[in-house]
Scaffold this motif. Structure first.
Motif, PDB file in Angstrom:
ATOM      1  N   UNK A   1       0.837  -1.190   0.000  1.00  0.00           N
ATOM      2  CA  UNK A   1       0.000   0.000   0.000  1.00  0.00           C
ATOM      3  C   UNK A   1       0.877   1.247   0.000  1.00  0.00           C
TER       4      UNK A   1
ATOM      5  N   UNK B   1       0.467   5.010   1.492  1.00  0.00           N
ATOM      6  CA  UNK B   1      -0.344   5.956   2.248  1.00  0.00           C
ATOM      7  C   UNK B   1       0.108   7.354   1.840  1.00  0.00           C
TER       8      UNK B   1
ATOM      9  N   UNK C   1      -2.231  12.698   2.492  1.00  0.00           N
ATOM     10  CA  UNK C   1      -3.555  12.959   3.092  1.00  0.00           C
ATOM     11  C   UNK C   1      -3.971  11.822   4.023  1.00  0.00           C
ATOM     12  N   UNK C   2      -3.235  10.717   3.996  1.00  0.00           N
ATOM     13  CA  UNK C   2      -3.531   9.611   4.902  1.00  0.00           C
ATOM     14  C   UNK C   2      -4.275   8.456   4.272  1.00  0.00           C
ATOM     15  N   UNK C   3      -4.712   8.608   3.038  1.00  0.00           N
ATOM     16  CA  UNK C   3      -5.468   7.533   2.395  1.00  0.00           C
ATOM     17  C   UNK C   3      -4.553   6.395   1.990  1.00  0.00           C
ATOM     18  N   UNK C   4      -5.080   5.179   2.066  1.00  0.00           N
ATOM     19  CA  UNK C   4      -4.332   3.987   1.676  1.00  0.00           C
ATOM     20  C   UNK C   4      -4.669   3.627   0.244  1.00  0.00           C
TER      21      UNK C   4
ATOM     22  N   UNK D   1       3.580   0.732   2.825  1.00  0.00           N
ATOM     23  CA  UNK D   1       3.395  -0.349   3.781  1.00  0.00           C
ATOM     24  C   UNK D   1       3.273  -1.672   3.040  1.00  0.00           C
TER      25      UNK D   1
END
Lengths: 114, 111
Positions: B35, B37, B40-43, B86
Protein backbone atom coordinates in the motif's frame (compact mmCIF):
# COMPACT_ATOMS: atom_id res chain seq x y z
CA UNK A 1 -12.75 -0.06 -8.66
CA UNK A 2 -15.02 -0.96 -5.76
CA UNK A 3 -14.60 1.21 -2.70
CA UNK A 4 -15.05 1.07 1.03
CA UNK A 5 -16.66 4.23 2.35
CA UNK A 6 -16.08 5.48 5.86
CA UNK A 7 -18.28 8.00 7.62
CA UNK A 8 -17.41 10.42 9.08
CA UNK A 9 -13.98 11.28 7.75
CA UNK A 10 -13.19 13.27 10.90
CA UNK A 11 -14.67 13.21 14.39
CA UNK A 12 -13.82 15.21 17.50
CA UNK A 13 -15.34 13.97 20.72
CA UNK A 14 -15.10 14.67 24.42
CA UNK A 15 -13.41 12.01 26.52
CA UNK A 16 -15.98 9.70 28.07
CA UNK A 17 -18.52 10.12 25.33
CA UNK A 18 -19.57 7.40 22.92
CA UNK A 19 -18.57 7.41 19.28
CA UNK A 20 -19.66 5.22 16.37
CA UNK A 21 -17.53 4.89 13.27
CA UNK A 22 -19.36 3.74 10.18
CA UNK A 23 -18.09 1.65 7.31
CA UNK A 24 -19.88 0.82 4.08
CA UNK A 25 -17.95 -2.18 2.71
CA UNK A 26 -17.71 -3.40 -0.86
CA UNK A 27 -21.09 -4.89 -1.75
CA UNK A 28 -20.13 -8.55 -2.28
CA UNK A 29 -17.56 -8.68 0.49
CA UNK A 30 -18.38 -10.65 3.59
CA UNK A 31 -15.30 -10.23 5.77
CA UNK A 32 -14.81 -6.93 7.55
CA UNK A 33 -11.93 -5.49 9.51
CA UNK A 34 -10.95 -2.54 11.62
CA UNK A 35 -7.37 -1.31 11.89
CA UNK A 36 -6.03 1.49 14.06
CA UNK A 37 -3.20 3.83 13.11
CA UNK A 38 -1.83 6.28 15.63
CA UNK A 39 -0.28 9.29 13.91
CA UNK A 40 3.01 8.39 12.25
CA UNK A 41 2.89 4.77 13.32
CA UNK A 42 2.05 1.49 11.66
CA UNK A 43 -1.34 -0.03 11.08
CA UNK A 44 -2.46 -2.25 13.94
CA UNK A 45 -5.11 -4.94 13.61
CA UNK A 46 -8.12 -4.49 15.87
CA UNK A 47 -10.76 -7.00 14.86
CA UNK A 48 -12.21 -9.05 12.03
CA UNK A 49 -15.86 -9.95 11.59
CA UNK A 50 -17.79 -12.49 9.56
CA UNK A 51 -21.34 -13.78 9.53
CA UNK A 52 -22.35 -11.54 12.39
CA UNK A 53 -19.51 -12.59 14.65
CA UNK A 54 -16.11 -11.42 15.75
CA UNK A 55 -13.60 -14.02 14.56
CA UNK A 56 -10.50 -12.56 16.09
CA UNK A 57 -9.55 -9.48 18.06
CA UNK A 58 -6.27 -8.06 19.23
CA UNK A 59 -5.19 -6.73 22.60
CA UNK A 60 -5.94 -3.24 21.28
CA UNK A 61 -9.61 -4.16 21.01
CA UNK A 62 -10.51 -3.07 24.53
CA UNK A 63 -13.70 -3.93 26.38
CA UNK A 64 -14.99 -0.47 25.49
CA UNK A 65 -14.95 -1.42 21.80
CA UNK A 66 -17.71 -3.26 20.00
CA UNK A 67 -18.53 -4.05 16.38
CA UNK A 68 -21.67 -5.01 14.58
CA UNK A 69 -23.34 -5.00 11.19
CA UNK A 70 -27.08 -5.04 11.75
CA UNK A 71 -29.05 -6.36 8.75
CA UNK A 72 -26.42 -5.65 6.11
CA UNK A 73 -26.19 -1.97 6.92
CA UNK A 74 -23.02 -0.22 7.99
CA UNK A 75 -20.28 -2.19 9.69
CA UNK A 76 -19.72 -0.13 12.81
CA UNK A 77 -17.05 0.31 15.44
CA UNK A 78 -18.41 1.73 18.67
CA UNK A 79 -16.25 3.04 21.46
CA UNK A 80 -17.97 3.64 24.77
CA UNK A 81 -16.63 5.39 26.74
CA UNK A 82 -13.83 7.00 24.74
CA UNK A 83 -10.40 7.68 26.20
CA UNK A 84 -7.64 10.05 25.12
CA UNK A 85 -5.53 7.16 23.82
CA UNK A 86 -8.30 6.25 21.39
CA UNK A 87 -7.27 9.22 19.25
CA UNK A 88 -6.10 7.70 15.98
CA UNK A 89 -7.13 7.03 12.42
CA UNK A 90 -9.40 4.02 12.16
CA UNK A 91 -9.39 2.16 8.87
CA UNK A 92 -12.10 -0.20 7.79
CA UNK A 93 -11.43 -2.92 5.23
CA UNK A 94 -13.42 -5.65 3.58
CA UNK A 95 -12.64 -8.76 1.56
CA UNK A 96 -14.28 -11.61 -0.29
CA UNK A 97 -15.24 -14.77 1.56
CA UNK A 98 -12.13 -16.63 0.50
CA UNK A 99 -8.96 -17.16 2.38
CA UNK A 100 -6.06 -15.03 1.21
CA UNK A 101 -8.26 -12.57 -0.57
CA UNK A 102 -6.99 -9.03 -1.02
CA UNK A 103 -8.39 -6.28 1.14
CA UNK A 104 -10.03 -3.06 0.08
CA UNK A 105 -9.45 -0.28 2.59
CA UNK A 106 -11.48 2.82 3.27
CA UNK A 107 -9.95 6.26 3.58
CA UNK A 108 -10.09 6.21 7.35
CA UNK A 109 -11.89 8.11 10.09
CA UNK A 110 -9.67 10.51 11.98
CA UNK A 111 -10.83 10.42 15.59
CA UNK A 112 -9.68 12.99 18.10
CA UNK A 113 -10.67 12.52 21.72
CA UNK A 114 -10.22 15.67 23.81
CA UNK B 1 9.35 -9.58 17.62
CA UNK B 2 8.07 -7.97 14.47
CA UNK B 3 6.44 -10.40 12.11
CA UNK B 4 6.83 -8.02 9.18
CA UNK B 5 9.99 -5.92 8.98
CA UNK B 6 10.32 -3.21 6.38
CA UNK B 7 13.50 -1.59 5.17
CA UNK B 8 14.61 1.07 4.87
CA UNK B 9 12.48 2.96 7.38
CA UNK B 10 12.96 6.19 5.44
CA UNK B 11 14.32 7.07 2.03
CA UNK B 12 14.98 10.19 0.02
CA UNK B 13 15.13 9.79 -3.76
CA UNK B 14 16.12 12.13 -6.50
CA UNK B 15 13.41 12.48 -9.11
CA UNK B 16 14.02 10.08 -11.99
CA UNK B 17 16.05 7.54 -10.01
CA UNK B 18 15.19 3.96 -9.02
CA UNK B 19 14.94 2.22 -5.69
CA UNK B 20 13.77 -0.93 -3.98
CA UNK B 21 11.86 -1.38 -0.75
CA UNK B 22 11.88 -4.64 1.10
CA UNK B 23 9.78 -6.61 3.56
CA UNK B 24 11.09 -9.58 5.48
CA UNK B 25 8.67 -11.94 7.16
CA UNK B 26 9.17 -14.04 10.24
CA UNK B 27 5.93 -15.83 9.48
CA UNK B 28 5.00 -18.28 6.73
CA UNK B 29 3.37 -15.62 4.61
CA UNK B 30 1.05 -16.82 1.88
CA UNK B 31 -0.09 -13.48 0.49
CA UNK B 32 1.29 -9.95 0.56
CA UNK B 33 -0.25 -6.58 -0.14
CA UNK B 34 1.62 -3.34 -0.75
CA UNK B 35 0.00 0.00 0.00
CA UNK B 36 0.93 3.62 -0.43
CA UNK B 37 -0.34 5.96 2.25
CA UNK B 38 -0.40 9.37 0.67
CA UNK B 39 0.21 12.63 2.55
CA UNK B 40 -3.55 12.96 3.09
CA UNK B 41 -3.53 9.61 4.90
CA UNK B 42 -5.47 7.53 2.40
CA UNK B 43 -4.33 3.99 1.68
CA UNK B 44 -3.83 3.16 -1.98
CA UNK B 45 -3.70 -0.51 -2.87
CA UNK B 46 -0.64 -1.08 -5.06
CA UNK B 47 -0.26 -4.84 -5.33
CA UNK B 48 -1.79 -8.03 -4.08
CA UNK B 49 0.63 -10.93 -4.42
CA UNK B 50 0.76 -14.63 -4.10
CA UNK B 51 4.32 -15.92 -4.67
CA UNK B 52 5.54 -14.40 -7.90
CA UNK B 53 5.88 -10.98 -9.45
CA UNK B 54 3.59 -8.25 -10.70
CA UNK B 55 4.25 -5.05 -12.58
CA UNK B 56 2.19 -1.92 -12.95
CA UNK B 57 3.70 1.04 -14.76
CA UNK B 58 6.82 2.17 -12.94
CA UNK B 59 6.20 -0.21 -10.04
CA UNK B 60 7.17 -3.84 -9.83
CA UNK B 61 6.74 -6.17 -6.89
CA UNK B 62 7.97 -9.64 -6.09
CA UNK B 63 7.05 -12.08 -3.35
CA UNK B 64 9.21 -15.07 -2.51
CA UNK B 65 7.40 -17.19 0.06
CA UNK B 66 10.25 -19.68 0.44
CA UNK B 67 12.77 -16.99 1.33
CA UNK B 68 10.10 -15.03 3.21
CA UNK B 69 10.47 -11.62 1.66
CA UNK B 70 8.84 -9.23 -0.74
CA UNK B 71 10.21 -6.28 -2.66
CA UNK B 72 8.73 -3.20 -4.27
CA UNK B 73 10.78 -1.59 -7.03
CA UNK B 74 10.14 1.99 -8.05
CA UNK B 75 11.50 3.05 -11.41
CA UNK B 76 11.92 6.66 -12.52
CA UNK B 77 10.65 8.07 -9.22
CA UNK B 78 8.24 11.01 -9.48
CA UNK B 79 7.29 13.63 -6.90
CA UNK B 80 3.83 12.09 -6.53
CA UNK B 81 5.41 8.81 -5.38
CA UNK B 82 6.16 10.46 -2.03
CA UNK B 83 4.39 8.94 0.94
CA UNK B 84 4.65 5.95 3.24
CA UNK B 85 4.77 2.49 1.72
CA UNK B 86 3.40 -0.35 3.78
CA UNK B 87 3.57 -4.04 3.15
CA UNK B 88 1.18 -6.42 4.87
CA UNK B 89 1.31 -10.19 5.02
CA UNK B 90 -1.18 -12.89 5.74
CA UNK B 91 -0.42 -16.52 6.39
CA UNK B 92 0.37 -19.09 9.01
CA UNK B 93 1.40 -17.18 12.09
CA UNK B 94 -0.84 -14.18 11.57
CA UNK B 95 -4.13 -15.84 12.33
CA UNK B 96 -6.91 -16.39 9.84
CA UNK B 97 -8.17 -13.53 7.76
CA UNK B 98 -5.78 -11.00 9.19
CA UNK B 99 -3.04 -8.99 7.61
CA UNK B 100 -0.07 -7.91 9.71
CA UNK B 101 1.50 -4.64 8.63
CA UNK B 102 5.09 -3.54 8.61
CA UNK B 103 6.12 -0.22 10.11
CA UNK B 104 6.36 1.41 6.71
CA UNK B 105 9.00 3.09 4.54
CA UNK B 106 8.69 6.87 4.39
CA UNK B 107 9.68 7.91 0.89
CA UNK B 108 10.38 11.46 -0.15
CA UNK B 109 11.07 12.19 -3.79
CA UNK B 110 12.91 15.43 -4.37
CA UNK B 111 13.29 17.46 -7.53
Amino acid sequence: GPKVLQIPSHQIIDMGQMVTLNCDPVSNHLYFYWYKQILGQQMEFLVNFYNGKVMEKSKLFKDQFSVERPDGSYFTLKIQPTALEDSAVYFCASSLPAKNSDYTFGSGTRLLVI
Amino acid sequence: GDKVKQSPSALSLQEGTNSALRCNFSIAATTVQWFLQNPRGSLINLFYLVPGTKENGRLKSAFDSKESYSTLHIRDAQLEDSGTYFCAAEGRGTGNYKYVFGAGTRLKVIA
